[in-house]
Write a protein that holds these residues in place. Structure first.
Motif, short mmCIF file in Angstrom:
data_model
loop_
_atom_site.label_atom_id
_atom_site.label_comp_id
_atom_site.label_asym_id
_atom_site.label_seq_id
_atom_site.Cartn_x
_atom_site.Cartn_y
_atom_site.Cartn_z
N PRO A 268 0.81 -1.23 0.00
CA PRO A 268 0.00 0.00 0.00
C PRO A 268 0.85 1.28 0.00
O PRO A 268 0.47 2.27 -0.63
CB PRO A 268 -0.83 -0.13 1.28
CG PRO A 268 -0.97 -1.60 1.48
CD PRO A 268 0.34 -2.19 1.02
N CYS A 305 3.33 -3.30 11.85
CA CYS A 305 3.76 -2.69 10.59
C CYS A 305 3.96 -1.19 10.84
O CYS A 305 3.03 -0.51 11.32
CB CYS A 305 2.70 -2.91 9.53
SG CYS A 305 2.99 -1.95 8.03
N PHE A 307 3.87 1.17 8.94
CA PHE A 307 3.00 2.00 8.11
C PHE A 307 1.56 1.99 8.61
O PHE A 307 0.72 2.72 8.11
CB PHE A 307 3.07 1.48 6.65
CG PHE A 307 2.39 2.36 5.64
CD1 PHE A 307 2.72 3.72 5.53
CD2 PHE A 307 1.43 1.86 4.79
CE1 PHE A 307 2.09 4.53 4.59
CE2 PHE A 307 0.80 2.67 3.85
CZ PHE A 307 1.14 4.01 3.75
N HIS A 308 1.27 1.18 9.64
CA HIS A 308 -0.16 0.96 9.98
C HIS A 308 -0.91 2.24 10.39
O HIS A 308 -2.08 2.38 10.05
CB HIS A 308 -0.33 -0.17 11.02
CG HIS A 308 -0.25 0.24 12.45
ND1 HIS A 308 0.89 0.09 13.21
CD2 HIS A 308 -1.17 0.82 13.28
CE1 HIS A 308 0.67 0.54 14.43
NE2 HIS A 308 -0.55 0.99 14.49
N PHE A 313 -5.62 0.39 4.59
CA PHE A 313 -6.11 -1.00 4.66
C PHE A 313 -5.72 -1.71 5.95
O PHE A 313 -5.79 -2.93 6.03
CB PHE A 313 -5.56 -1.81 3.48
CG PHE A 313 -5.72 -1.13 2.15
CD1 PHE A 313 -6.98 -0.77 1.70
CD2 PHE A 313 -4.61 -0.84 1.36
CE1 PHE A 313 -7.15 -0.14 0.48
CE2 PHE A 313 -4.77 -0.21 0.14
CZ PHE A 313 -6.03 0.14 -0.31
N ALA A 314 -5.28 -0.94 6.95
CA ALA A 314 -4.75 -1.57 8.17
C ALA A 314 -5.77 -2.50 8.82
O ALA A 314 -6.96 -2.18 8.90
CB ALA A 314 -4.31 -0.50 9.15
N MET A 315 -5.28 -3.67 9.24
CA MET A 315 -6.11 -4.66 9.94
C MET A 315 -5.63 -4.74 11.38
O MET A 315 -4.62 -4.12 11.72
CB MET A 315 -5.95 -6.03 9.26
CG MET A 315 -6.32 -6.03 7.79
SD MET A 315 -5.82 -7.55 6.96
CE MET A 315 -4.11 -7.25 6.62
N CYS A 318 -2.04 -5.74 12.02
CA CYS A 318 -1.03 -4.80 11.52
C CYS A 318 -0.45 -3.95 12.65
O CYS A 318 0.69 -3.52 12.60
CB CYS A 318 -1.63 -3.89 10.47
SG CYS A 318 -2.31 -4.76 9.05
N PRO A 323 4.83 -7.49 9.86
CA PRO A 323 4.60 -8.47 8.78
C PRO A 323 5.91 -9.04 8.28
O PRO A 323 6.89 -8.31 8.13
CB PRO A 323 3.92 -7.64 7.68
CG PRO A 323 4.29 -6.22 7.96
CD PRO A 323 4.52 -6.11 9.44
N CYS A 336 3.84 -7.11 3.96
CA CYS A 336 2.47 -6.60 4.20
C CYS A 336 1.56 -7.79 4.47
O CYS A 336 1.56 -8.77 3.72
CB CYS A 336 1.99 -5.84 2.96
SG CYS A 336 0.24 -5.39 3.05
N TRP A 337 0.75 -7.66 5.54
CA TRP A 337 -0.15 -8.75 5.93
C TRP A 337 -1.21 -9.05 4.89
O TRP A 337 -1.83 -10.12 4.92
CB TRP A 337 -0.81 -8.43 7.27
CG TRP A 337 0.08 -8.66 8.44
CD1 TRP A 337 0.47 -7.75 9.38
CD2 TRP A 337 0.68 -9.90 8.84
NE1 TRP A 337 1.29 -8.33 10.31
CE2 TRP A 337 1.43 -9.65 10.01
CE3 TRP A 337 0.68 -11.19 8.31
CZ2 TRP A 337 2.16 -10.65 10.66
CZ3 TRP A 337 1.41 -12.19 8.96
CH2 TRP A 337 2.14 -11.90 10.12
N LEU A 338 -1.45 -8.13 3.96
CA LEU A 338 -2.47 -8.40 2.93
C LEU A 338 -2.08 -9.59 2.06
O LEU A 338 -2.93 -10.16 1.37
CB LEU A 338 -2.66 -7.17 2.04
CG LEU A 338 -3.42 -6.00 2.66
CD1 LEU A 338 -3.36 -4.79 1.75
CD2 LEU A 338 -4.88 -6.38 2.94
#
Ligand code: SF4
Length: 355
Positions: A268, A305, A307-308, A313-315, A318, A323, A336-338
Protein backbone atom coordinates in the motif's frame (compact mmCIF):
# COMPACT_ATOMS: atom_id res chain seq x y z
CA UNK A 1 -1.41 -13.52 -7.18
CA UNK A 2 -1.32 -17.26 -6.86
CA UNK A 3 2.38 -17.46 -6.01
CA UNK A 4 2.10 -15.60 -2.67
CA UNK A 5 4.06 -17.26 0.09
CA UNK A 6 6.06 -16.16 3.10
CA UNK A 7 9.72 -15.72 2.33
CA UNK A 8 12.05 -17.98 4.25
CA UNK A 9 15.74 -17.45 5.13
CA UNK A 10 18.02 -18.51 2.29
CA UNK A 11 15.58 -17.53 -0.48
CA UNK A 12 17.40 -15.52 -3.14
CA UNK A 13 16.58 -11.82 -3.24
CA UNK A 14 14.58 -10.56 -6.19
CA UNK A 15 16.66 -8.89 -8.85
CA UNK A 16 19.87 -10.14 -7.33
CA UNK A 17 21.04 -11.80 -10.54
CA UNK A 18 22.25 -15.33 -11.06
CA UNK A 19 22.21 -17.36 -7.86
CA UNK A 20 25.86 -18.40 -8.27
CA UNK A 21 27.13 -14.87 -8.84
CA UNK A 22 28.75 -13.18 -5.85
CA UNK A 23 27.39 -9.68 -5.24
CA UNK A 24 30.01 -6.96 -5.45
CA UNK A 25 28.57 -5.29 -2.39
CA UNK A 26 26.11 -6.93 -0.03
CA UNK A 27 24.59 -6.18 3.33
CA UNK A 28 22.97 -8.53 5.80
CA UNK A 29 20.78 -7.11 8.57
CA UNK A 30 22.33 -3.65 8.22
CA UNK A 31 21.18 -1.51 11.14
CA UNK A 32 21.93 2.02 12.31
CA UNK A 33 20.55 3.52 15.51
CA UNK A 34 21.59 7.04 16.49
CA UNK A 35 21.55 7.84 20.22
CA UNK A 36 19.26 10.79 21.01
CA UNK A 37 20.51 11.79 24.47
CA UNK A 38 23.51 10.24 26.06
CA UNK A 39 22.57 8.04 28.99
CA UNK A 40 18.80 8.00 28.35
CA UNK A 41 18.91 4.98 26.08
CA UNK A 42 16.67 6.54 23.41
CA UNK A 43 17.74 5.96 19.83
CA UNK A 44 16.61 6.96 16.35
CA UNK A 45 15.93 3.77 14.40
CA UNK A 46 17.29 5.19 11.13
CA UNK A 47 17.98 1.85 9.43
CA UNK A 48 16.66 -1.49 10.69
CA UNK A 49 17.85 -4.83 9.34
CA UNK A 50 18.36 -4.07 5.66
CA UNK A 51 19.56 -6.62 3.10
CA UNK A 52 20.91 -5.23 -0.19
CA UNK A 53 22.75 -6.97 -3.01
CA UNK A 54 24.55 -4.96 -5.67
CA UNK A 55 25.63 -6.96 -8.73
CA UNK A 56 28.08 -6.10 -11.50
CA UNK A 57 26.48 -4.16 -14.35
CA UNK A 58 23.16 -3.65 -12.51
CA UNK A 59 21.41 -0.69 -10.92
CA UNK A 60 19.41 -1.04 -7.72
CA UNK A 61 17.13 1.90 -6.86
CA UNK A 62 16.40 2.67 -3.22
CA UNK A 63 13.23 4.76 -3.11
CA UNK A 64 11.39 6.48 -0.27
CA UNK A 65 10.21 9.80 1.10
CA UNK A 66 12.44 12.20 3.07
CA UNK A 67 13.58 10.76 6.38
CA UNK A 68 13.02 7.13 5.39
CA UNK A 69 16.71 6.33 5.99
CA UNK A 70 17.92 6.12 2.35
CA UNK A 71 20.88 8.45 2.74
CA UNK A 72 21.94 6.77 5.98
CA UNK A 73 22.12 3.50 4.02
CA UNK A 74 24.44 5.20 1.50
CA UNK A 75 26.68 6.55 4.24
CA UNK A 76 26.82 3.12 5.91
CA UNK A 77 27.74 1.46 2.60
CA UNK A 78 30.42 4.10 2.04
CA UNK A 79 31.72 3.23 5.55
CA UNK A 80 31.38 6.88 6.55
CA UNK A 81 29.29 5.73 9.51
CA UNK A 82 29.80 2.64 11.66
CA UNK A 83 26.83 0.25 11.60
CA UNK A 84 25.06 -0.58 14.86
CA UNK A 85 24.59 -4.16 13.62
CA UNK A 86 24.78 -6.19 10.45
CA UNK A 87 27.45 -6.99 7.92
CA UNK A 88 28.75 -5.26 4.79
CA UNK A 89 30.62 -7.55 2.39
CA UNK A 90 32.72 -6.51 -0.58
CA UNK A 91 33.22 -9.33 -3.10
CA UNK A 92 31.94 -11.74 -0.49
CA UNK A 93 34.36 -10.63 2.24
CA UNK A 94 32.98 -8.83 5.32
CA UNK A 95 34.59 -5.40 5.71
CA UNK A 96 34.66 -2.85 8.49
CA UNK A 97 36.84 0.04 7.36
CA UNK A 98 36.64 3.32 9.23
CA UNK A 99 40.08 4.75 8.65
CA UNK A 100 43.61 4.12 7.51
CA UNK A 101 44.79 1.86 4.73
CA UNK A 102 41.78 -0.47 4.93
CA UNK A 103 39.41 2.44 4.40
CA UNK A 104 41.44 3.77 1.45
CA UNK A 105 41.36 0.33 -0.15
CA UNK A 106 37.59 0.15 0.37
CA UNK A 107 37.03 3.64 -1.04
CA UNK A 108 38.95 2.69 -4.16
CA UNK A 109 36.21 0.12 -4.81
CA UNK A 110 33.17 1.95 -3.49
CA UNK A 111 32.71 5.58 -4.49
CA UNK A 112 29.92 7.97 -3.63
CA UNK A 113 28.23 10.66 -5.74
CA UNK A 114 26.38 13.26 -3.71
CA UNK A 115 23.20 15.16 -4.35
CA UNK A 116 24.68 18.65 -4.53
CA UNK A 117 27.65 18.81 -6.91
CA UNK A 118 28.30 22.42 -5.94
CA UNK A 119 28.75 21.52 -2.28
CA UNK A 120 30.83 18.43 -3.08
CA UNK A 121 33.37 20.37 -5.19
CA UNK A 122 35.66 22.82 -3.40
CA UNK A 123 34.97 26.25 -4.97
CA UNK A 124 38.62 27.31 -4.83
CA UNK A 125 39.90 24.34 -6.86
CA UNK A 126 39.86 23.94 -10.62
CA UNK A 127 38.65 20.81 -12.41
CA UNK A 128 42.32 20.00 -13.10
CA UNK A 129 43.10 20.07 -9.37
CA UNK A 130 39.99 18.06 -8.36
CA UNK A 131 40.59 15.26 -10.85
CA UNK A 132 44.39 15.42 -10.51
CA UNK A 133 44.04 14.84 -6.78
CA UNK A 134 41.81 11.80 -7.32
CA UNK A 135 44.36 10.40 -9.78
CA UNK A 136 47.30 11.04 -7.41
CA UNK A 137 45.47 9.26 -4.57
CA UNK A 138 44.24 6.27 -6.55
CA UNK A 139 47.10 5.88 -9.05
CA UNK A 140 50.13 6.72 -6.89
CA UNK A 141 52.62 5.13 -9.31
CA UNK A 142 51.47 7.07 -12.39
CA UNK A 143 54.05 9.36 -14.02
CA UNK A 144 53.19 12.98 -14.94
CA UNK A 145 52.41 12.15 -18.57
CA UNK A 146 50.19 9.20 -17.55
CA UNK A 147 48.38 11.38 -15.00
CA UNK A 148 47.73 13.99 -17.67
CA UNK A 149 46.41 11.31 -20.04
CA UNK A 150 44.17 9.89 -17.31
CA UNK A 151 42.84 13.32 -16.47
CA UNK A 152 41.79 13.98 -20.06
CA UNK A 153 40.28 10.53 -20.45
CA UNK A 154 38.21 11.03 -17.26
CA UNK A 155 36.70 14.20 -18.70
CA UNK A 156 36.04 12.45 -22.02
CA UNK A 157 34.31 9.57 -20.22
CA UNK A 158 31.79 11.99 -18.73
CA UNK A 159 31.33 13.79 -22.07
CA UNK A 160 33.09 16.98 -21.05
CA UNK A 161 34.87 17.41 -24.36
CA UNK A 162 37.20 18.73 -25.47
CA UNK A 163 38.86 18.35 -22.05
CA UNK A 164 40.93 21.53 -22.53
CA UNK A 165 37.74 23.57 -22.35
CA UNK A 166 37.04 22.39 -18.78
CA UNK A 167 40.41 21.68 -17.17
CA UNK A 168 41.02 25.16 -15.78
CA UNK A 169 37.44 26.04 -14.88
CA UNK A 170 36.29 26.57 -11.30
CA UNK A 171 33.01 24.97 -10.14
CA UNK A 172 31.12 28.30 -10.35
CA UNK A 173 32.04 28.54 -14.04
CA UNK A 174 30.23 25.27 -14.80
CA UNK A 175 26.52 24.46 -15.06
CA UNK A 176 24.92 22.13 -12.49
CA UNK A 177 25.02 19.24 -14.96
CA UNK A 178 28.69 19.86 -15.77
CA UNK A 179 29.55 20.01 -12.06
CA UNK A 180 27.83 16.67 -11.49
CA UNK A 181 29.78 15.22 -14.43
CA UNK A 182 33.02 16.41 -12.81
CA UNK A 183 31.94 14.76 -9.54
CA UNK A 184 31.27 11.53 -11.45
CA UNK A 185 34.65 11.79 -13.19
CA UNK A 186 36.31 12.23 -9.80
CA UNK A 187 34.59 9.05 -8.58
CA UNK A 188 35.71 7.19 -11.72
CA UNK A 189 39.29 8.27 -10.98
CA UNK A 190 39.35 5.52 -8.36
CA UNK A 191 38.28 2.90 -10.97
CA UNK A 192 35.57 1.71 -8.57
CA UNK A 193 33.38 -1.38 -8.76
CA UNK A 194 30.47 0.31 -7.00
CA UNK A 195 28.90 3.76 -7.28
CA UNK A 196 26.63 4.96 -4.50
CA UNK A 197 24.61 7.70 -6.16
CA UNK A 198 22.65 9.62 -3.52
CA UNK A 199 19.94 11.63 -5.33
CA UNK A 200 22.46 12.41 -8.10
CA UNK A 201 20.04 14.39 -10.28
CA UNK A 202 17.53 15.84 -7.83
CA UNK A 203 19.26 19.25 -7.69
CA UNK A 204 19.66 19.53 -11.45
CA UNK A 205 17.29 21.18 -13.91
CA UNK A 206 14.71 18.70 -15.15
CA UNK A 207 16.00 19.21 -18.70
CA UNK A 208 19.48 17.89 -17.89
CA UNK A 209 18.58 15.07 -15.48
CA UNK A 210 18.06 12.55 -18.22
CA UNK A 211 21.50 13.31 -19.69
CA UNK A 212 23.23 12.57 -16.37
CA UNK A 213 21.18 9.36 -15.88
CA UNK A 214 22.06 8.29 -19.43
CA UNK A 215 25.71 8.93 -18.65
CA UNK A 216 25.52 6.73 -15.53
CA UNK A 217 23.77 4.06 -17.60
CA UNK A 218 26.60 4.14 -20.19
CA UNK A 219 29.26 3.96 -17.50
CA UNK A 220 27.46 1.05 -15.85
CA UNK A 221 27.54 -0.89 -19.10
CA UNK A 222 31.07 0.08 -20.12
CA UNK A 223 32.69 -0.65 -16.76
CA UNK A 224 30.16 -3.20 -15.44
CA UNK A 225 29.63 -0.96 -12.42
CA UNK A 226 27.23 -1.91 -9.66
CA UNK A 227 25.16 1.19 -8.88
CA UNK A 228 22.95 2.00 -5.92
CA UNK A 229 20.63 4.77 -7.09
CA UNK A 230 19.01 6.56 -4.17
CA UNK A 231 16.01 8.65 -5.11
CA UNK A 232 12.65 9.96 -3.95
CA UNK A 233 11.40 9.82 -7.55
CA UNK A 234 10.04 6.33 -8.16
CA UNK A 235 9.29 7.17 -11.81
CA UNK A 236 13.00 7.65 -12.53
CA UNK A 237 13.70 4.29 -10.87
CA UNK A 238 11.65 2.58 -13.56
CA UNK A 239 13.67 4.27 -16.24
CA UNK A 240 17.11 3.77 -14.74
CA UNK A 241 17.17 0.79 -12.36
CA UNK A 242 16.98 -2.97 -12.87
CA UNK A 243 15.71 -3.59 -9.36
CA UNK A 244 13.74 -1.25 -7.09
CA UNK A 245 13.57 -1.41 -3.31
CA UNK A 246 11.12 0.76 -1.40
CA UNK A 247 12.09 2.00 2.05
CA UNK A 248 9.72 3.20 4.76
CA UNK A 249 10.71 4.26 8.27
CA UNK A 250 14.09 2.53 8.16
CA UNK A 251 12.89 -0.76 6.65
CA UNK A 252 12.57 -2.24 3.16
CA UNK A 253 8.87 -2.83 2.56
CA UNK A 254 8.88 -3.92 -1.11
CA UNK A 255 11.38 -5.06 -3.70
CA UNK A 256 11.32 -6.51 -7.19
CA UNK A 257 12.17 -5.68 -10.76
CA UNK A 258 11.68 -1.96 -11.43
CA UNK A 259 9.00 -2.80 -13.98
CA UNK A 260 7.02 -4.86 -11.43
CA UNK A 261 7.37 -2.43 -8.54
CA UNK A 262 6.45 0.65 -10.57
CA UNK A 263 3.73 -0.91 -12.76
CA UNK A 264 2.17 -3.35 -10.29
CA UNK A 265 3.10 -2.07 -6.85
CA UNK A 266 2.12 -4.55 -4.16
CA UNK A 267 2.58 -2.68 -0.88
CA UNK A 268 0.00 0.00 0.00
CA UNK A 269 2.83 2.47 0.69
CA UNK A 270 4.39 1.89 -2.73
CA UNK A 271 0.98 2.43 -4.33
CA UNK A 272 0.64 5.76 -2.56
CA UNK A 273 4.21 6.68 -3.44
CA UNK A 274 3.49 6.14 -7.12
CA UNK A 275 0.21 8.06 -6.88
CA UNK A 276 2.06 11.04 -5.41
CA UNK A 277 5.07 10.95 -7.77
CA UNK A 278 7.21 12.89 -8.36
CA UNK A 279 7.03 14.24 -4.80
CA UNK A 280 6.53 11.51 -2.20
CA UNK A 281 6.55 14.12 0.57
CA UNK A 282 3.08 15.14 -0.62
CA UNK A 283 1.84 11.62 0.09
CA UNK A 284 -0.98 12.80 2.31
CA UNK A 285 -2.24 15.52 0.00
CA UNK A 286 -2.48 14.31 -3.56
CA UNK A 287 -3.92 10.82 -3.57
CA UNK A 288 -7.65 10.32 -3.68
CA UNK A 289 -7.34 7.67 -0.98
CA UNK A 290 -4.86 9.52 1.17
CA UNK A 291 -2.49 8.09 3.69
CA UNK A 292 -3.31 9.42 7.12
CA UNK A 293 -0.92 11.54 9.15
CA UNK A 294 2.77 12.17 9.04
CA UNK A 295 5.77 9.83 8.72
CA UNK A 296 6.26 8.12 12.10
CA UNK A 297 8.72 9.03 14.81
CA UNK A 298 11.80 6.89 14.42
CA UNK A 299 12.59 7.25 18.13
CA UNK A 300 9.56 5.14 19.02
CA UNK A 301 8.41 3.64 15.71
CA UNK A 302 4.88 2.20 15.56
CA UNK A 303 4.52 -1.39 16.69
CA UNK A 304 3.64 -4.05 14.12
CA UNK A 305 3.76 -2.69 10.59
CA UNK A 306 5.38 0.75 10.79
CA UNK A 307 3.00 2.00 8.11
CA UNK A 308 -0.16 0.96 9.98
CA UNK A 309 -1.08 4.40 11.42
CA UNK A 310 -1.23 5.76 7.84
CA UNK A 311 -2.40 2.70 5.93
CA UNK A 312 -5.91 2.83 4.43
CA UNK A 313 -6.11 -1.00 4.66
CA UNK A 314 -4.75 -1.57 8.17
CA UNK A 315 -6.11 -4.66 9.94
CA UNK A 316 -6.00 -5.61 13.58
CA UNK A 317 -2.79 -7.64 13.39
CA UNK A 318 -1.03 -4.80 11.52
CA UNK A 319 -0.85 -2.81 14.75
CA UNK A 320 0.62 -5.62 16.82
CA UNK A 321 2.78 -7.87 14.66
CA UNK A 322 5.44 -6.92 12.16
CA UNK A 323 4.60 -8.47 8.78
CA UNK A 324 7.13 -10.90 7.34
CA UNK A 325 8.15 -10.60 3.70
CA UNK A 326 5.79 -12.37 1.31
CA UNK A 327 6.54 -13.33 -2.28
CA UNK A 328 3.80 -11.65 -4.27
CA UNK A 329 4.88 -12.55 -7.80
CA UNK A 330 7.95 -14.24 -9.12
CA UNK A 331 10.73 -11.83 -8.21
CA UNK A 332 8.54 -9.39 -6.26
CA UNK A 333 8.06 -9.36 -2.52
CA UNK A 334 6.30 -7.14 0.00
CA UNK A 335 6.24 -6.91 3.79
CA UNK A 336 2.47 -6.60 4.20
CA UNK A 337 -0.15 -8.75 5.93
CA UNK A 338 -2.47 -8.40 2.93
CA UNK A 339 -0.34 -11.07 1.22
CA UNK A 340 -0.70 -13.63 3.99
CA UNK A 341 -2.42 -16.81 2.78
CA UNK A 342 -5.35 -16.22 5.18
CA UNK A 343 -5.99 -12.61 4.09
CA UNK A 344 -7.79 -13.32 0.79
CA UNK A 345 -10.95 -11.40 1.75
CA UNK A 346 -9.04 -8.38 3.07
CA UNK A 347 -6.88 -8.40 -0.07
CA UNK A 348 -9.93 -8.48 -2.32
CA UNK A 349 -11.51 -5.64 -0.37
CA UNK A 350 -8.31 -3.61 -0.64
CA UNK A 351 -7.41 -4.23 -4.27
CA UNK A 352 -10.63 -5.57 -5.83
CA UNK A 353 -10.06 -7.44 -9.08
CA UNK A 354 -6.26 -6.93 -8.89
CA UNK A 355 -6.07 -9.34 -5.93
FE1 SF4 B 1 -1.23 -1.77 5.63
FE2 SF4 B 1 -1.25 -3.84 7.28
FE3 SF4 B 1 -0.03 -4.05 4.95
FE4 SF4 B 1 1.02 -2.57 6.86
S1 SF4 B 1 0.74 -4.78 6.92
S2 SF4 B 1 0.82 -2.01 4.75
S3 SF4 B 1 -0.82 -1.72 7.81
S4 SF4 B 1 -2.23 -3.72 5.31
Amino acid sequence: MSSMREKTPGDPQPGSGHAAETPVLETGGLTKHFPVHRGRGEVVHAVDGIDIRLMRGKVVALVGESGSGKSTVARLLAQLLPATAGVISLDGVPVRAHGGRKFRRYVRNVQMILQDPFASLNPIHTVRYVLGRSIRIHHPGAKAAERDELLRSLLSRVDLVPPERYLDKFPHELSGGQRQRVAIARALGATPKVLLADEPVSMLDVSIRIGVLNLLQDLKETFQLAILYITHDIASARYFADTTMVMYAGQIIERGSSEQVTQQPAHPYTQLLIASAPDPDELAERDSRPAKGEPPSLISPPTGCRFHPRCPFAMERCATTQPPTFTVHDGQEAACWLYAADAVTEREQAFGARA
